[in-house]
Design a protein around this motif. Sequence first.
Motif, PDB file in Angstrom:
ATOM      1  N   VAL A 112      25.572 -38.475 -24.388  1.00 42.36           N
ATOM      2  CA  VAL A 112      26.193 -37.644 -23.417  1.00 42.36           C
ATOM      3  C   VAL A 112      27.345 -37.214 -24.141  1.00 42.36           C
ATOM      4  O   VAL A 112      28.304 -37.684 -24.523  1.00 42.36           O
ATOM      5  N   GLU A 113      27.497 -35.635 -24.150  1.00 39.69           N
ATOM      6  CA  GLU A 113      28.338 -34.885 -24.828  1.00 39.69           C
ATOM      7  C   GLU A 113      29.457 -34.501 -23.942  1.00 39.69           C
ATOM      8  O   GLU A 113      30.488 -33.983 -24.267  1.00 39.69           O
ATOM      9  N   GLY A 114      29.099 -34.487 -22.413  1.00 38.07           N
ATOM     10  CA  GLY A 114      30.184 -33.745 -21.494  1.00 38.07           C
ATOM     11  C   GLY A 114      29.679 -34.445 -20.279  1.00 38.07           C
ATOM     12  O   GLY A 114      28.493 -34.525 -20.012  1.00 38.07           O
ATOM     13  N   VAL A 115      30.743 -34.488 -19.295  1.00 41.16           N
ATOM     14  CA  VAL A 115      30.400 -34.588 -17.969  1.00 41.16           C
ATOM     15  C   VAL A 115      31.366 -33.632 -16.973  1.00 41.16           C
ATOM     16  O   VAL A 115      32.471 -33.339 -17.358  1.00 41.16           O
ATOM     17  N   TYR A 116      30.478 -33.546 -16.007  1.00 48.70           N
ATOM     18  CA  TYR A 116      31.006 -32.402 -15.047  1.00 48.70           C
ATOM     19  C   TYR A 116      31.128 -32.957 -13.662  1.00 48.70           C
ATOM     20  O   TYR A 116      30.572 -33.660 -13.212  1.00 48.70           O
ATOM     21  N   GLY A 117      32.239 -32.783 -12.841  1.00 52.56           N
ATOM     22  CA  GLY A 117      32.449 -33.033 -11.433  1.00 52.56           C
ATOM     23  C   GLY A 117      32.585 -31.968 -10.613  1.00 52.56           C
ATOM     24  O   GLY A 117      32.514 -30.911 -10.793  1.00 52.56           O
ATOM     25  N   ALA A 118      33.142 -32.505  -9.242  1.00 50.53           N
ATOM     26  CA  ALA A 118      33.268 -31.426  -8.286  1.00 50.53           C
ATOM     27  C   ALA A 118      34.824 -31.311  -8.151  1.00 50.53           C
ATOM     28  O   ALA A 118      35.792 -32.396  -8.266  1.00 50.53           O
ATOM     29  N   LEU A 119      35.203 -30.051  -7.693  1.00 52.04           N
ATOM     30  CA  LEU A 119      36.685 -29.757  -7.338  1.00 52.04           C
ATOM     31  C   LEU A 119      37.161 -29.212  -6.116  1.00 52.04           C
ATOM     32  O   LEU A 119      36.126 -28.583  -5.496  1.00 52.04           O
TER      33      LEU A 119
END
Length: 313
Positions: A112-119
Motif C-alpha cells: 500500500v503506497e497511498g490511502v485516500y478517504g472522504a472529505l
Amino acid sequence: MKISVVIPVYNAEKYVTQAVESALQFEEVYEVILVEDKSPDNALEVCQQLVEKHSRVKLFQHPDKGNHGAGPSRNLGIEKSTGDFIAFLDADDYYLPNRFDAERELFKNPEVEGVYGALGVHYYSEKAKEQYYPIFGDRLTTVYKKHNPKDVFRGQIYMLGSFGLFSIDALTVRREPLMRKMSPRFKTNLRLHQDSEFLIRLSFYLDLYPGILDQAVGMRGVHENNRITKVDSKKIKPASTRVLLWEELDKWASGENMPDDVKLHINRMYRSFKIANAPVLQKWGMILKYGLTDYKSIRSGLYNINFRKYLFN
C-alpha cells in the motif's frame, strides 16, 4: 507510523491554528510542516506562535520569502519532511478524529503506497453557505465505492459520474515511493487545479487504496476568501483554468507508457476545454471542425459536467 503533515499557509491567520491543532491530536503525526507563502495578513506571526507553542510544528518560507502558490509550497514541505508518510492539509481545513483510522491498518501492508478517504464541508459563515452551498452542498468529496488500485488512474481520468473524487486533504502517501517515482511533484506553473493534476499523476505512479469513503475524515473550510470563490465569482475564467490543467496532463501523458485510449481521451479533454474557453465565433467554428473530423473530442467534453457548464458561458 511517522506522518509529516504539510500545510501551505496563505492568508489564513484565522484558520491555521485550528488546522495545526487538528493534526497534532494524533500520536502518529510526527511533525506539522508549515510553509508560509508571503501572506498579506498576519499568518506568519500566527505560525511563529504555533512553533513556539508546539515542539512538533516546523515553519519554513521560500528562499526568496516570496509568494509562489500552494503547489510550490507543498513541494517545499515535502522536501523538508522527515516522516515515513506524508499527509496534506490546507490551512483553512481541518482533520476529524478518524482521519488516520484506516491508514493504521492499511499501511501494515507494504504494498500500500497511498490511502485516500472522504472529505466533508464546513461553512465558516452564513454568507459563505448562502453563496457556495450550490457548489458543495453537504456532500462528501469521495470515491463512490472501493476500487482496485490499478483502476484509480482510469477512474480519475474518465470521471463519468461512477468513480467520484478524493481530495488532497484526505490523502496519505508513503514518502519513499513518492520521492522515487514522481518528479516533478506539484507543478509550479499551475496556480489552480495543481492538486487535481498531482492526484491524477500520483494515481498513475503509486498504488492508492481506499480508506474511509462513507464518512468524512476531514473538513473543507468554505469562506469568502477561498481560491475557489475567485473562480466562481468570475475573477478567474473557469474554463481557462481547466484548459491549463488538461494541457499539462496532455503534455505529461504523451511521454508516458500508458494505453493509447487513455492518451487519446486526455487529448480530447484538452481540446474540449479549449473549445469551451474560446471566443463565441471561434468556439462554434471549433465545434463544427471537431464535429466533422473528430466528434469524440466533443463527446468527451459533453461527458464532463464542467465542460457542459462552461460551454455556453
